[in-house]
Each structure stands twice: as structure tokens, then as C-alpha cells.
Design an enzyme around this catalytic site. Structure first.
Site, PDB file in Angstrom:
ATOM      1  CB  ILE A  63       5.066  26.000 -19.173  1.00 49.89           C
ATOM      2  CG1 ILE A  63       5.402  26.693 -17.456  1.00 49.89           C
ATOM      3  CG2 ILE A  63       5.116  24.324 -19.626  1.00 49.89           C
ATOM      4  CD1 ILE A  63       4.861  25.302 -16.084  1.00 49.89           C
ATOM      5  CB  SER A  64       7.151  30.655 -20.188  1.00 53.23           C
ATOM      6  OG  SER A  64       6.649  31.702 -20.680  1.00 53.23           O
ATOM      7  CD  GLN A  65      14.488  28.368 -22.699  1.00 50.21           C
ATOM      8  OE1 GLN A  65      14.045  29.012 -23.614  1.00 50.21           O
ATOM      9  NE2 GLN A  65      15.527  28.275 -22.425  1.00 50.21           N
TER      10      GLN A  65
END
EC number: 2.1.1.77
Length: 213
Positions: A63-65
Site C-alpha cells: 500500500i503506497s506511502q
């Protein structure tokens, strides 16, 4: 599926971190302040949900930053009812942000395990994309083109030509380009074959893989 006052408070702290890092788009900040990111993560990582970091999800993806999600979303300059193609649905967090911004989202995921999970999960949270598709993001979605903008949420070693061709005139493609480290790149379509290109520094993404279905 609980979202408590504590979670809401942690989200506001995250929004403040993003402001300090230079995110100024109020709609993007409000979306991140509203979406329960902890619900997109495995329960073991709940303590980390509102830190400005990427975290593992299933199928060897992340899950992206939050900063990256906010940065890409800001570059898209989303207007209500914009038709947006997302390459790499992943956990669905970026999809939810785009829905919160009022976009009509078409999203492609090539990992079947993630596709199945996210297809059920997003509507349960109240985020309804126009279409969630299991397929190869390199090909885009020609049957739904043209798009107001396209966002790629995985590192691409090169810019897939079908994506450029599926943009409206004036449309924006936001894509991290590179192998080990990616340069966040914005393409704006100025004409049939004319594109303006701008680069925005280094980011790290999981790779965008071709022909994996």
C-alpha cells in the site's frame, strides 16, 4: 471495520505531516483525512496505518506511502466527474482517494488475489469505481478511452504507448518511470502526437509487470 476517534485523530496528524512535506491541494488533504487507511491493511500493521510509510499487502505488493498517494493525486488536478484510469488497483487506497475527489474511476489490477479482495472490499466501504478490471495495465483500457487522466501506481521501466494514446487532449498521465528508482513524471497531451513532459524527483514503487495475466 471500525473507525474510531483515535483513528480520526491519527489521520489528522498524517494530514499535518503531508502539509509540512508540501502537499497543498485541500481536496486531496481532505480525502486522506477522511479515508480509514487502517482498514486497507492487514491487522498486524494497524499501528503503522497513519505513518507516512508504504507497507506490505498481499501478493507481494504494497500500500503506497500516503505522501506518494497525495503527490500523485495532486499532480492529476482532479475535477469532479473526471474519467480516470488507474493502473494498479492494489489495496484500493488510491482508488478510494480518487473516488473521494469525485472522479469516475476505471482501475486495472493484474494480481488475481488482490483483484478479488479489493473488488469486494471497496464497495463495502462505500467506494464504487465505475469498473474494476483484472488485466494487463500496459494495454490500458481502449474501450473506455479517452480519459481525462491516467495514474500509474507501479514503477514502469518505460512509458507504455497505449496509455499516452488513451489520454484526451489536455489530459494528464502521472507515472513513475525507471527500474530501481523511479522518477515521477507528468505527461500532458497537447495534440495528437504532442506531449509536454515534466519530472518531479525520485520515488520507489513495486514494478509494473507486463503480460503477467
Amino acid at each position: 471495520m471500525k473507525d474510531t476517534f483515535k483513528h480520526k485523530g491519527l489521520r489528522q496528524q498524517l494530514v499535518n505531516v503531508l502539509k509540512k512535506k508540501g502537499i497543498t491541494n485541500i481536496a486531496v488533504l481532505n480525502a486522506i483525512g477522511k479515508i480509514p487507511r487502517h482498514l486497507f491493511m492487514d491487522s498486524g500493521f494497524l499501528d503503522h496505518a497513519y505513518q507516512d510509510k508504504a507497507f506490505p499487502i498481499s501478493a507481494d505488493q504494497t500500500i503506497s506511502q500516503p505522501y506518494t498517494v497525495a503527490f500523485q493525486s495532486e499532480l492529476l488536478e482532479v475535477k469532479k466527474d473526471d474519467k480516470i484510469l488507474e493502473i494498479g488497483t492494489g489495496s484500493g487506497y488510491q482508488t478510494a482517494v480518487l473516488c473521494e475527489l469525485g472522479a469516475k474511476v476505471f482501475s486495472i489490477e493484474r494480481q488475481q488475489e488482490l483483484f478479488k479482495k479489493t473488488s469486494k472490499f471497496l464497495p463495502n466501504l462505500g467506494y464504487r469505481a465505475k469498473k474494476l478490471i483484472f488485466g494487463d495495465g500496459y494495454k490500458g483500457l481502449p474501450e473506455e478511452a479517452p480519459f481525462d487522466s491516467i495514474i500509474v501506481t507501479a514503477g514502469a521501466p518505460f512509458v507504455p504507448k497505449p496509455l499516452l494514446s488513451q489520454l484526451k487532449i489536455g489530459g494528464r498521465l502521472v507515472i513513475p518511470v525507471g527500474d530501481d528508482v523511479q522518477i515521477m513524471t507528468l505527461f500532458i497531451r497537447k495534440g495528437a502526437k504532442e506531449f509536454e513532459q515534466e519530472e518531479f524527483g525520485e520515488f520507489r514503487f513495486v514494478p509494473l509487470l507486463e503480460d503477467k495475466n
